[in-house]
Design a protein around this motif. Structure first.
Motif, mmCIF file in Angstrom:
data_model
loop_
_atom_site.group_PDB
_atom_site.id
_atom_site.type_symbol
_atom_site.label_atom_id
_atom_site.label_comp_id
_atom_site.label_asym_id
_atom_site.label_seq_id
_atom_site.Cartn_x
_atom_site.Cartn_y
_atom_site.Cartn_z
ATOM 1 N N THR A 143 -0.266 1.937 -6.104
ATOM 2 C CA THR A 143 0.309 1.033 -5.107
ATOM 3 C C THR A 143 0.497 -0.328 -5.763
ATOM 4 O OG1 THR A 143 -1.846 0.268 -4.318
ATOM 5 C CG2 THR A 143 -0.903 2.227 -3.233
ATOM 6 N N LYS A 144 1.307 -1.170 -5.146
ATOM 7 C CA LYS A 144 1.462 -2.531 -5.657
ATOM 8 C C LYS A 144 0.134 -3.287 -5.615
ATOM 9 C CE LYS A 144 6.338 -3.261 -4.457
ATOM 10 N NZ LYS A 144 7.240 -4.059 -3.592
ATOM 11 N N TYR A 145 -0.650 -3.014 -4.577
ATOM 12 C CA TYR A 145 -1.956 -3.678 -4.485
ATOM 13 C C TYR A 145 -2.817 -3.325 -5.698
ATOM 14 C CZ TYR A 145 -6.591 -5.026 -2.892
ATOM 15 O OH TYR A 145 -7.851 -5.590 -2.810
ATOM 16 N N TYR A 175 0.811 -1.218 0.000
ATOM 17 C CA TYR A 175 0.000 0.000 0.000
ATOM 18 C C TYR A 175 0.849 1.275 0.000
ATOM 19 C CZ TYR A 175 -3.415 -3.548 1.014
ATOM 20 O OH TYR A 175 -4.193 -4.687 0.955
ATOM 21 N N ASP A 176 2.155 1.117 -0.272
ATOM 22 C CA ASP A 176 3.026 2.283 -0.402
ATOM 23 C C ASP A 176 2.807 2.906 -1.780
ATOM 24 O OD1 ASP A 176 4.044 1.582 2.050
ATOM 25 O OD2 ASP A 176 5.840 0.592 1.227
ATOM 26 N N GLU A 177 2.594 4.209 -1.819
ATOM 27 C CA GLU A 177 2.351 4.892 -3.084
ATOM 28 C C GLU A 177 3.659 5.220 -3.796
ATOM 29 O OE1 GLU A 177 -0.036 8.294 -2.111
ATOM 30 O OE2 GLU A 177 -1.906 7.155 -2.330
ATOM 31 N N ARG A 227 9.204 -1.786 -10.740
ATOM 32 C CA ARG A 227 9.226 -1.341 -9.344
ATOM 33 C C ARG A 227 9.975 -2.342 -8.457
ATOM 34 N NH1 ARG A 227 9.053 2.997 -5.895
ATOM 35 N NH2 ARG A 227 8.209 2.364 -3.870
ATOM 36 N N PHE A 277 -6.237 5.421 -8.176
ATOM 37 C CA PHE A 277 -4.903 5.648 -8.721
ATOM 38 C C PHE A 277 -5.012 6.732 -9.786
ATOM 39 C CE2 PHE A 277 -6.729 2.212 -11.246
ATOM 40 C CZ PHE A 277 -6.416 2.550 -12.552
#
Length: 384
Positions: free
Chosen positions: A103-105, A77-79, A126, A196
């Protein structure tokens, strides 16, 4: 007789792969795929197969591995801002634009639902710095799983020289991925609302997997299509406690073929309600007793099997060498690994069955670096 194996260093236990030979069933559904397989999601047993060991291109079902590695990389959940070059890719898209904050999610959702090639490339860059470096991670993970016919060149599934897998190994990969709760929760969604963009704003992503609404019990997994690979589909379905995984490669009639294979599979397999061991314990130090009794959350563990019986089930107790009092009833103190013919079926947390107070003459705990580190490592394993 079912066997119980006790292992005191949980993280030193030997893990079993899910290799197996594909076997032909007596009565096969009429499937139009070039290759197909139906397996038990629990044991990995092959219930139906058609050329299931043949290496073929698998298109966007590749994103099962890409998503799994993305989820396992952490920081979901890191942007961050997507790489501008990574998202410039042909084919299906989750709609990423230059400068978008994600985010990766969100990228995992973008891969599993609308099958975004942009999401796959963005995640790869990433995590590994480039799509080529990420492909190396994909192949390393495949080797760890014992997949000998699977080779990845791209994170998206767009063809590259040698990129391919077999129907059986894609089923094995799906079984591994579905063990990740976040993966399973995403691929079972028909749609999802995410934020996003630049700046992020709410939008909906829709799943390309129509089987989710066509057949009761389907909870995943991934579609795929390219001119070379044809239509590819990996799905999973649970009914009446029976859990199956189905794969077709190069199949112009994949929706109906999966339905036919599931109809056959659910009529063919049976559910084993395996009774877990009733008397489990771990050594206790500093308490009123030298043993801490353990209990699972439920006494019965369901297993979908074609030919097996309870006699094929073995158990491995995963625990530290001992547990220090005090311990409270309901604390997780160990795990029980359930295996079927050497293949891991599942791992169940074991709880303290009663309170264990510290005795007045509680022995001095060792310095951190021995048992304390062991206990911390075991605790971190349970929290995954």
């Amino acid at each position: 007789m079912k066997r119980l194996i006790s292992i005191f260093a949980a993280f030193a236990a030997v893990s079993f792969g899910i290799r197996g030979l594909c076997v032909a069933s007596a009565e096969k559904p009429d499937v139009s795929a070039k290759a197909a397989v139906l397996i038990s999601a629990d044991t990995g047993e092959v219930i139906y197969s058609l050329n299931c060991n043949e290496k073929l291109p698998m298109a966007s079902t590749t994103k099962i591995m890409t998503t799994l590695l993305c989820l396992e990389s952490g920081g979901l959940y890191d942007e961050f801002v997507v790489d501008s070059d990574a998202i410039k890719v042909e084919g299906s898209s989750m709609g990423l634009c230059e400068g978008d904050i994600v985010t990766k999610y969100a990228l995992c959702c973008g891969m599993l639902l609308p099958s975004g090639n942009d999401a796959a490339n963005a995640a790869a860059v990433r995590i590994a710095g480039s799509t080529e470096a990420f492909a190396e991670l994909m192949n390393e993970r495949a080797r760890e799983m014992g997949l000998t016919k699977t080779f990845f060149v791209t994170p998206s599934g767009l063809e590259g020289e040698g990129h391919g897998s077999s129907a059986y190994e894609m089923a094995v990969l799906a079984r591994e991925a579905l063990g990740n709760e976040v993966f399973r929760s995403i691929c079972s969604r028909q749609s999802i609302k995410l934020e996003f963009g630049n700046p992020p704003y709410e939008r909906w992503l829709k799943n390309t997997n129509k089987l989710l609404s066509m057949y009761d019990g389907v909870y995943g997994v991934k579609t795929g299509f390219t001119d070379e690979a044809g239509r590819c589909l990996v799905s999973a379905c649970e009914r009446g406690g029976k859990d199956l995984i189905c794969v077709t490669l190069n199949d112009r009639n994949d929706w109906n073929d999966h339905i036919a294979m599931y109809d056959y599979g659910f009529d063919t397999v049976r559910r084993l309600d395996v009774q877990l061991p009733a008397e489990l314990s771990v050594d206790l130090v500093g308490g009123s007793s030298d043993k801490l009794p353990l209990i699972p959350e439920k006494p019965v563990f369901p297993v979908t099997s074609l030919t097996g019986s309870e006699d094929d089930i073995t158990y491995t107790l995963l625990s530290p060498p001992f547990v220090y009092a005090p311990v409270h009833k309901g604390d997780i103190a160990a795990e029980l690994r359930v295996s079927f013919m050497g293949r891991e079926v599942g791992t169940i947390p074991l709880y303290a069955a009663e309170d264990m107070e510290a005795s007045a003459e509680m022995p001095k705990k060792p310095k951190k670096g021995t048992f304390a580190k062991l206990k911390e490592k075991l605790g971190s394993m349970f929290s995954r």
